[in-house]
Design an enzyme around this catalytic site. Structure first.
Site, PDB file in Angstrom:
ATOM      1  N   GLY A   8       0.823  -1.198   0.000  1.00  0.00           N
ATOM      2  CA  GLY A   8       0.000   0.000   0.000  1.00  0.00           C
ATOM      3  C   GLY A   8       0.861   1.253   0.000  1.00  0.00           C
ATOM      4  O   GLY A   8       2.044   1.225   0.336  1.00  0.00           O
ATOM      5  N   CYS A   9       0.243   2.380  -0.367  1.00  0.00           N
ATOM      6  CA  CYS A   9       1.012   3.623  -0.497  1.00  0.00           C
ATOM      7  C   CYS A   9       1.444   4.171   0.860  1.00  0.00           C
ATOM      8  O   CYS A   9       2.632   4.462   1.072  1.00  0.00           O
ATOM      9  CB  CYS A   9       0.216   4.652  -1.290  1.00  0.00           C
ATOM     10  SG  CYS A   9      -1.459   4.941  -0.688  1.00  0.00           S
ATOM     11  N   PHE A  10       0.508   4.321   1.794  1.00  0.00           N
ATOM     12  CA  PHE A  10       0.897   4.744   3.136  1.00  0.00           C
ATOM     13  C   PHE A  10       1.892   3.751   3.736  1.00  0.00           C
ATOM     14  O   PHE A  10       2.886   4.135   4.368  1.00  0.00           O
ATOM     15  CB  PHE A  10      -0.325   4.833   4.047  1.00  0.00           C
ATOM     16  CG  PHE A  10      -0.963   6.186   4.130  1.00  0.00           C
ATOM     17  CD1 PHE A  10      -0.203   7.338   4.317  1.00  0.00           C
ATOM     18  CD2 PHE A  10      -2.339   6.323   4.055  1.00  0.00           C
ATOM     19  CE1 PHE A  10      -0.796   8.585   4.419  1.00  0.00           C
ATOM     20  CE2 PHE A  10      -2.945   7.570   4.155  1.00  0.00           C
ATOM     21  CZ  PHE A  10      -2.172   8.701   4.333  1.00  0.00           C
ATOM     22  N   ALA A  11       1.610   2.461   3.552  1.00  0.00           N
ATOM     23  CA  ALA A  11       2.477   1.431   4.125  1.00  0.00           C
ATOM     24  C   ALA A  11       3.898   1.555   3.600  1.00  0.00           C
ATOM     25  O   ALA A  11       4.872   1.400   4.347  1.00  0.00           O
ATOM     26  CB  ALA A  11       1.920   0.044   3.826  1.00  0.00           C
ATOM     27  N   THR A  12       4.059   1.841   2.312  1.00  0.00           N
ATOM     28  CA  THR A  12       5.392   1.987   1.733  1.00  0.00           C
ATOM     29  C   THR A  12       6.156   3.119   2.413  1.00  0.00           C
ATOM     30  O   THR A  12       7.296   2.943   2.864  1.00  0.00           O
ATOM     31  CB  THR A  12       5.295   2.246   0.221  1.00  0.00           C
ATOM     32  OG1 THR A  12       4.717   1.102  -0.422  1.00  0.00           O
ATOM     33  CG2 THR A  12       6.665   2.516  -0.380  1.00  0.00           C
TER      34      THR A  12
END
Length: 327
Positions: free
Chosen positions: A136-140
């Protein structure tokens, strides 16, 4: 080297469009088809209007199984909404030689034979994977801020995260909170402490720091801009700033897209690129890590191409040396 034939499912959305923009200029890729039920038969540039003059691709609306059977595919990207990837793979048969790169949340817990595709964490596993779950984008952004600390076994207390994302992070379908008149000159919190990316963040930390059980307190914000993520992460740290820099620069030394900046960072340095920039500060026993990415490239489609490059033994940065807007 012969080109890799790829197909894109869900090619009319933001991540599908971003994949096309990258892959039409990739030196080792041929796009066999870009599938979209809603835009079938229309030129790709009718939806992704910036691509006028760059490609004559037409959205395919044919039966997907027929496309999978007749094209000599090497890889397929799944860019449909969350929950749709699992349905797609249950409804269609793929040759075992076709690699699958999924951009949804469906397989990020590493279910059904999928490998979690964060290159800075699992490059060696991605090299031999046939199924890759794109992070995921936030996770990255958050993981790249804290994984070096986990690798050193130094997360000893709760991790606190405040992060803001652009409107494209919500997808292409309009909603009350993505409409211009609401989003412009506005900010808001959503899914505080409950965001779905927390699961993969905690999973990744545990891969490096066994027995990790501290809280990750995550407060996400909707920003009044189009693309990009800034995550500010802090946790207890007994060392000096110089010691923190050694840990982070050593961890990312072999990774082409994640860099530690000695100067403060801002989003325009990474928008439209596959980079992550990290900046460190130490204040009264707390390590503050700022991390910035473009949510559509390093946070989605660019990272998916990076994973494809690794899985096919191509240069990891092939097709991804993209220029930030800067101003």
């Amino acid at each position: 080297m012969s080109n890799i034939n790829i197909g894109i499912i869900g090619a009319a959305g933001y991540t599908g469009g971003e994949l096309i923009r990258i892959l039409i200029n990739h030196p080792h890729v041929n796009i066999a088809f870009a599938h979209s039920k809603s835009q079938a038969g229309k030129p790709v540039y009718a939806t992704h209007t910036d691509l006028l003059g760059d490609t004559d691709l037409v959205f395919s609306g044919d039966d997907i199984q027929e496309l999978l059977n007749k094209e000599e595919l090497n890889a397929i990207f799944l860019c449909s909404g969350h929950g749709e990837s699992k349905k797609f793979l249950e409804a269609h048969s793929l040759p075992e030689t076709v690699k699958v790169i999924d951009l949804s949340t469906d397989f990020r817990p590493e279910t059904d034979g999928f490998v979690y595709g964060l290159p800075e964490l699992q490059r060696d596993k991605i090299k031999v994977a046939t199924k890759i779950a794109n992070p995921g984008c936030f996770a990255t952004s958050i993981q790249l801020a804290i994984l070096p600390l986990a690798d050193a076994g130094l997360i000893k207390d709760a991790v606190h995260v405040s992060a803001v994302t652009g409107s494209t992070g919500a997808g292409q379908a309009l909603s009350a909170t993505t409409h211009f008149t609401w989003r412009n000159n506005n900010m808001s919190i959503y899914k505080a402490f409950t965001h779905q990316h927390l699961t993969e963040i905690k999973m990744s930390i545990s891969k490096l720091q066994a027995g990790f059980s501290e809280a990750v307190n995550f407060v996400p914000y909707r920003g009044d801009f189009t693309r990009g993520i800034m995550a500010n992460v802090y946790t207890a740290f007994a060392g000096s700033l110089e010691e923190a820099k050694v840990i982070y620069k050593s961890f990312y030394a072999s990774h082409p897209f994640t860099h530690v900046s000695d100067s403060p960072i801002d989003l325009k340095q990474v928008v439209n690129t596959n980079k992550c920039l990290v900046h460190l500060e130490v204040h009264d026993g707390q390590l503050l890590v700022s991390s910035i990415i473009d949510n559509l490239t390093k946070g989605a489609s660019g990272q998916a191409v990076q994973n494809m490059n690794i899985a096919f033994n191509l240069p990891e940065d092939a097709g991804l040396r993209l220029k930030a807007p800067a101003f």
